[in-house]
Design a protein around this motif. Structure first.
Motif, PDB file in Angstrom:
ATOM      1  N   LYS A   1     -39.514 -68.375  42.993  1.00 18.60           N
ATOM      2  CA  LYS A   1     -40.404 -69.459  42.587  1.00 18.60           C
ATOM      3  C   LYS A   1     -39.656 -70.783  42.492  1.00 18.60           C
ATOM      4  CE  LYS A   1     -43.365 -70.856  38.720  1.00 18.60           C
ATOM      5  NZ  LYS A   1     -43.880 -70.462  37.373  1.00 18.60           N
TER       6      LYS A   1
ATOM      7  N   TYR B   1     -42.592 -72.947  44.352  1.00 15.85           N
ATOM      8  CA  TYR B   1     -43.955 -72.446  44.307  1.00 15.85           C
ATOM      9  C   TYR B   1     -44.547 -72.623  42.913  1.00 15.85           C
ATOM     10  CZ  TYR B   1     -43.095 -70.187  48.814  1.00 15.85           C
ATOM     11  OH  TYR B   1     -42.799 -69.928  50.129  1.00 15.85           O
TER      12      TYR B   1
ATOM     13  N   GLN C   1     -47.280 -71.160  39.897  1.00 19.43           N
ATOM     14  CA  GLN C   1     -47.547 -69.825  39.364  1.00 19.43           C
ATOM     15  C   GLN C   1     -48.654 -69.131  40.155  1.00 19.43           C
ATOM     16  OE1 GLN C   1     -45.851 -68.099  37.136  1.00 19.43           O
ATOM     17  NE2 GLN C   1     -47.233 -66.390  37.530  1.00 19.43           N
TER      18      GLN C   1
ATOM     19  N   LEU D   1     -47.127 -67.763  43.283  1.00 21.74           N
ATOM     20  CA  LEU D   1     -46.321 -66.585  42.979  1.00 21.74           C
ATOM     21  C   LEU D   1     -47.206 -65.372  42.706  1.00 21.74           C
ATOM     22  CD1 LEU D   1     -43.345 -65.747  42.582  1.00 21.74           C
ATOM     23  CD2 LEU D   1     -43.686 -66.127  40.127  1.00 21.74           C
TER      24      LEU D   1
END
Length: 453
Positions: free
Chosen positions: A41, A46, A48, A51
């Motif tokens: 992440k 990225y 959440q 992910l």
């Protein structure tokens, strides 16, 4: 399915079971997602939500087992394992390139697909060893399934110990280990996982062997949990960590002690499993019927119309019909027998199991994928202990389910066997009394008597 050469002897099944333990440990590679997902992440930037979608790819790949199941009925185990090796190498290889920044700016869809391919290797690994070993131990399928599935559950704790004690807690090192270490391990074990000729009966010490394997797996789980907690609480040197992992490897090889013991301390005692008797064999056991006995029925048109293909026919009627040659059509498989996919797909039991699996396993997978975020929410940055505890209780549930299922299956088989014998005896005595009554009636008619009785 092409005809396979079965390995004969009493030791090869146990050697295959010992090798399957290692492959099942490799099959738990999808449980590593909480260990490297925070790094993935941060490196890729990225959110959440992105992910979480990668976690969905992790779950899809792990549970896409239809193709491995079909392949197990058409190809030998080594071929199925080889597909898992290729998937593991390619999938985790791409993830390692991204996390180590060897190749930068990889597209999101490529990582999603790579994660799906990588975790799908666990389906190929697990299906190959599970199906092969259940066929090698047909009389103890529940126990074998519980043991092997239990090692998948404890595999997360194994990876946690390796991650923290050997790999230095680095996600890139973990992904490199998954890319190279697991394929090499499975290639080394591929030769030993092979179909073997199941013995006609069980060795007198088979039950003891299974208890030893279950106890060894439980000791392994307790050891890893204890060592991981201690390693997190106290500061140990690298050498101590290596020693901890070496002991863990020894415990993983403990099932190999069974074929070693069988080599140096062979036993010839056999314990034959119960055989399901036919109607003819039951009569001959009691000495009340011979091949020339007029009580034995011959196939007739009325017997041929008994409708044996119906699911409502009892086991006793089917056994009698088989002995009389009355069964003309192949009946559908019943519970406990092998089903083809299209046969299982229309069964209520299949969908009931699917629904239970969806709810039971789905909740656990949801917690697993978000374990790193759950730990961060409660102030725990290092998720190794949380993952180890999750793995320990996952192991207990899997191992316990195998033991409990085998107990109920054995109880049901013994009960059905007992009541089948009783029913066959009652039916046989009824036919015998009816035959003797008709015989007396014909004797009276032949003597000129007008009264039958």
């Amino acid at each position: 399915m092409p005809k396979q050469v079965l390995k004969a002897g009493s030791r090869p099944p146990w050697v295959g079971l010992a090798a399957a333990v290692w492959v099942q440990t490799a099959a738990g590679n999808s449980y590593n997602f909480p260990l490297y997902s925070p790094t993935l992440k941060s490196v890729m930037g990225y959110s959440q939500q992105q992910l979480t979608i990668l976690g969905v790819a992790n779950d899809i790949g792990e549970n896409m087992g239809i193709l491995p199941g079909i392949a197990c009925n058409k190809f030998p185990p080594w071929a199925v394992l080889l597909v898992g090796v290729v998937s593991c190498f390619l999938g985790y290889g791409v993830l390692w390139l991204a996390v180590s920044q060897t190749v930068q700016n990889l597209p999101y869809w490529l990582l999603w697909l790579a994660l799906c391919v990588a975790t799908n290797s666990s389906a190929w690994y697990g299906t190959a060893v599970l199906v092969t070993n259940m066929r090698n131990f047909p009389l103890s399928r529940g126990t074998v399934a519980g043991i092997l599935k239990g090692y998948i559950g404890i595999s997360a704790a194994v990876y946690t110990a390796i991650y923290s004690m050997v790999l230095g807690g680095t996600a890139s090192n973990l992904l490199l280990f998954l890319t190279l270490g697991l394929p090499i391990l499975c290639l080394a074990m591929m030769y030993f996982i092979r179909p073997c000729t199941p013995a006609s009966g069980e060795d007198s010490s088979v039950h003891v062997h299974f208890i030893f394997t279950q106890a060894a797996s439980f000791v392994l789980a307790v050891y890893i949990l204890t060592v991981t907690v201690l390693y997190d609480l106290f500061s140990f040197s690298k050498v101590v960590g290596y020693i901890f992992v070496a002991i863990m490897v020894v415990l993983l090889t403990s099932p190999l002690a069974i074929p070693v013991k069988m080599t140096f301390f062979p036993t010839n005692n056999k314990k034959f499993g119960p055989q399901v008797p036919s109607s003819d064999s039951l009569a001959q056991e009691e000495g009340e019927s011979t091949p020339a006995d007029p009580l034995l029925l011959t196939p007739s048109s009325s017997a041929a119309n008994l409708g044996m293909e119906s699911e409502d026919v009892s086991d006793v009627e089917y056994l009698l019909a088989v002995g009389e040659g009355a069964v003309k059509k192949k009946r559908r498989p019943r519970r406990g027998e092998d089903f083809k996919f299209h046969e299982a797909f229309i069964k209520a039991d299949f969908w009931l199991l699917w629904f239970v699996y969806f709810l039971g396993v789905g909740s656990g997978v949801t917690v697993l994928n978000n374990l790193a975020q759950i730990g961060a929410a409660v102030g725990v940055d290092d998720t190794t202990v949380l993952l180890c505890v999750f793995s320990f209780f996952n192991f207990l549930g899997r191992l316990g389910s195998g033991v409990v299922s085998e107990y109920f299956v054995s109880w049901a088989i013994l009960s059905a066997h007992f009541f089948s014998r009783v029913s066959l005896r009652v039916m046989y005595m009824t036919q015998k009394l009816r035959y003797r009554g008709c015989q007396r009636a014909w004797v009276r008619l032949a003597s000129g008597s007008h009264s039958l009785f």
